[in-house]
Design a protein around this motif. Structure first.
Motif, PDB file in Angstrom:
ATOM      1  N   TYR A 155      40.297  51.770  31.411  1.00 26.69           N
ATOM      2  CA  TYR A 155      38.994  51.804  30.684  1.00 26.69           C
ATOM      3  C   TYR A 155      38.544  50.313  31.067  1.00 26.69           C
ATOM      4  O   TYR A 155      38.976  49.359  31.576  1.00 26.69           O
ATOM      5  N   ASP A 204      41.272  43.082  25.206  1.00 25.82           N
ATOM      6  CA  ASP A 204      41.614  44.644  25.184  1.00 25.82           C
ATOM      7  C   ASP A 204      41.781  45.358  26.621  1.00 25.82           C
ATOM      8  O   ASP A 204      40.698  45.383  27.137  1.00 25.82           O
ATOM      9  N   ASP A 262      47.772  50.231  27.547  1.00 27.88           N
ATOM     10  CA  ASP A 262      46.213  50.103  26.797  1.00 27.88           C
ATOM     11  C   ASP A 262      46.699  48.822  25.703  1.00 27.88           C
ATOM     12  O   ASP A 262      47.206  49.245  24.655  1.00 27.88           O
ATOM     13  N   THR A 287      46.267  45.218  23.663  1.00 23.27           N
ATOM     14  CA  THR A 287      45.161  44.000  22.974  1.00 23.27           C
ATOM     15  C   THR A 287      45.966  42.615  22.316  1.00 23.27           C
ATOM     16  O   THR A 287      47.051  42.958  21.612  1.00 23.27           O
ATOM     17  N   GLU A 289      47.825  49.893  16.743  1.00 21.09           N
ATOM     18  CA  GLU A 289      46.727  48.769  17.351  1.00 21.09           C
ATOM     19  C   GLU A 289      45.929  48.447  15.650  1.00 21.09           C
ATOM     20  O   GLU A 289      44.744  48.773  15.771  1.00 21.09           O
ATOM     21  N   GLU A 291      47.619  45.255  19.782  1.00 25.37           N
ATOM     22  CA  GLU A 291      47.925  46.658  20.313  1.00 25.37           C
ATOM     23  C   GLU A 291      48.844  46.551  21.248  1.00 25.37           C
ATOM     24  O   GLU A 291      48.886  46.047  22.202  1.00 25.37           O
TER      25      GLU A 291
END
Ligand code: GLY
Ligand code: MN
Ligand code: MN
Length: 440
Positions: free
Chosen positions: A213, A245, A256, A258, A381, A420
């Motif tokens: 992402y 992130d 994923d 953070t 998160e 996260e």
């Protein structure tokens, strides 16, 4: 060290095949034709958008960059891989694969995409097309396209990762952690958002189109913009905070992650430490059998306590939650399913038929209401942000007295905090893949 994937993959492919056999019998179908996808052309141009493979295709094998490929499976025989290999001197053509997974497919080469009918079953009755290009399915003569019964079933079962998938996800975490360490160092050395992004990507050896992402790399108040992807080239006058992130891909699986950092020791740094403790406690609370929604509600309870302790709010802890004060500072969901997609499918599924269990009305952005079960992978998160448009509502009604606005003013220039991690649910324990790699 990553485990050898070859033996794990044997079980993975058996499990994919078993699922297909199960759902075909149930839906009275003969087989699935899973399309990797096609290029999409930019408007009035001869340039394509980056190719993003059908997640149902990459669930079978790590071929991520090749359009016009197909997997044909009837849940009984060895699956057929129709592998696209055009004669093309303009573009790089994918090599004929030779990897740990190749022996598990009957591989047929396709040199012209439009000739695929020659390699599909002669009689497509009972074969369902699984993919994005319904026009292609139509031309080829598939009557059944992404049937709900099949999709719901596959999506539900995709939440239970095989050992192969778990190992891929640990590796995706390992790669991302290398990037996070490089990014943190770049932040403390004075890099701009854009430079931090470059250093992150370079450290993990993945390009912008490879990562799962668009990275969020935010300095100071930009950290309060939840989906900030602007990447300033210039530095702010004063360096205060950094929220990153950012994930990585491995064999089509995502991480994923953070982290938030303060440039100096101050009240914001204290708040990061308190949020870090809260986040770890939430991971500890995970138990098979509980609903993710319960964890989300527990987050609000913990946030209310934290706001009282840090002198950001006053009054009754439960009232802070019930009156929506915590929601103004933490407006998103606690986390989501993770896997072949960052926001992986079936977060709201209540069974394999796809019965939808919506998020509670007061928590519309929660992305997962599912019962937690071993082999699921989720993000945890929690966040805390100073978002003036959300706080305005509090300020202008009876809830204003509950908030210490001086503290809000102190924290505003720092933007916000999110922490996260990626967690595997096991029967006896929770595996925090991110922390296990030493990212604190
Ligand atoms: N990076 C998107 C998310 O955390 O959900
Ligand atoms: Mn994230
Ligand atoms: Mn996430």
């Amino acid at each position: 060290m990553m485990e050898n994937l070859a033996p794990l993959y044997v079980n993975h492919i058996q499990e994919q095949t078993r699922r297909v056999a199960d759902v075909l019998a149930r839906e009275q179908l003969q087989g699935l034709a899973i399309h990797s996808g096609q290029y999409r052309r930019q408007f009035l141009d001869d340039i394509n958008y980056p190719f993003k493979v059908n997640p149902h295709f990459k669930a079978w094998l790590p071929v991520l960059d090749n359009p016009n490929c197909w997997i044909l499976t009837n849940g009984q025989e060895k699956p057929v891989l129709v592998f696209y290999r055009p004669e093309d001197f303009w573009h790089k053509v994918s090599d004929v694969p030779e990897s740990f997974w190749t022996e598990h497919f009957d591989i047929k080469l396709l040199t012209k995409a439009e000739k695929v009918a020659d390699l599909l079953p002669k009689n497509l009755d009972g074969w369902a097309y699984i993919g994005e290009h319904l026009d292609v399915a139509d031309v080829l003569g598939f009557k059944s396209r992404n049937p709900d019964g099949v999709m719901n079933y596959l999506h539900w079962h995709r939440s239970f990762k095989t050992d192969y998938e778990l190992e891929c996800m640990r590796e995706a975490n390992r790669i991302a952690v290398i990037g996070h360490n490089a990014a943190r160092e770049a932040f403390y050395k004075g890099a701009s958002e854009f430079e931090i992004q470059q250093q992150y990507l370079s450290a993990i050896g993945q390009g912008e189109n490879d990562v799962p992402y668009g990275n969020i790399i935010a300095l100071n108040q930009n950290a309060a913009i939840l989906h900030y992807t602007a990447l300033e080239h210039s530095n702010p006058a004063q360096r205060l905070s950094f929220l990153i992130d950012a994930g990585a891909s491995f064999h089509g699986y995502a991480s994923d992650i953070t982290r938030t950092y303060a440039f100096e020791k101050n009240a914001f740094d204290d708040l990061i430490k308190a949020m870090d403790k809260l986040q770890r406690e939430l991971v500890e609370l995970i138990r098979p059998g509980m609903r993710f929604t319960e964890l989300h509600l527990a987050t609000h309870d913990k946030l209310a306590a934290l706001m009282l302790e840090m002198n950001i709010a006053s009054g009754d802890k439960d009232a802070l939650v019930e009156q929506g004060v915590t929601s103004a500072f933490f407006p998103h969901g606690l986390g989501h399913m993770l896997g072949l997609q960052v926001h992986d499918v079936a977060g709201f599924a209540n069974d394999e038929r796809g019965t939808h269990l919506a998020a509670p009305a007061e928590h519309p952005f929660l992305r997962c209401t599912r019962i937690l079960t071993p082999r699921q992978v989720l993000t945890i998160e929690p966040g805390f942000y100073i978002i003036d448009s959300l706080l305005a509502a509090l300020k202008n009604d009876g809830r204003s007295a509950l908030v210490n606005w001086d503290m809000v003013d102190t924290l505003r220039p720092f933007g916000g905090i999110r922490i996260e991690d990626n967690v595997i649910v096991h029967q006896e324990r929770n595996e925090n893949m991110t922390r296990d790699l030493g990212l604190n």
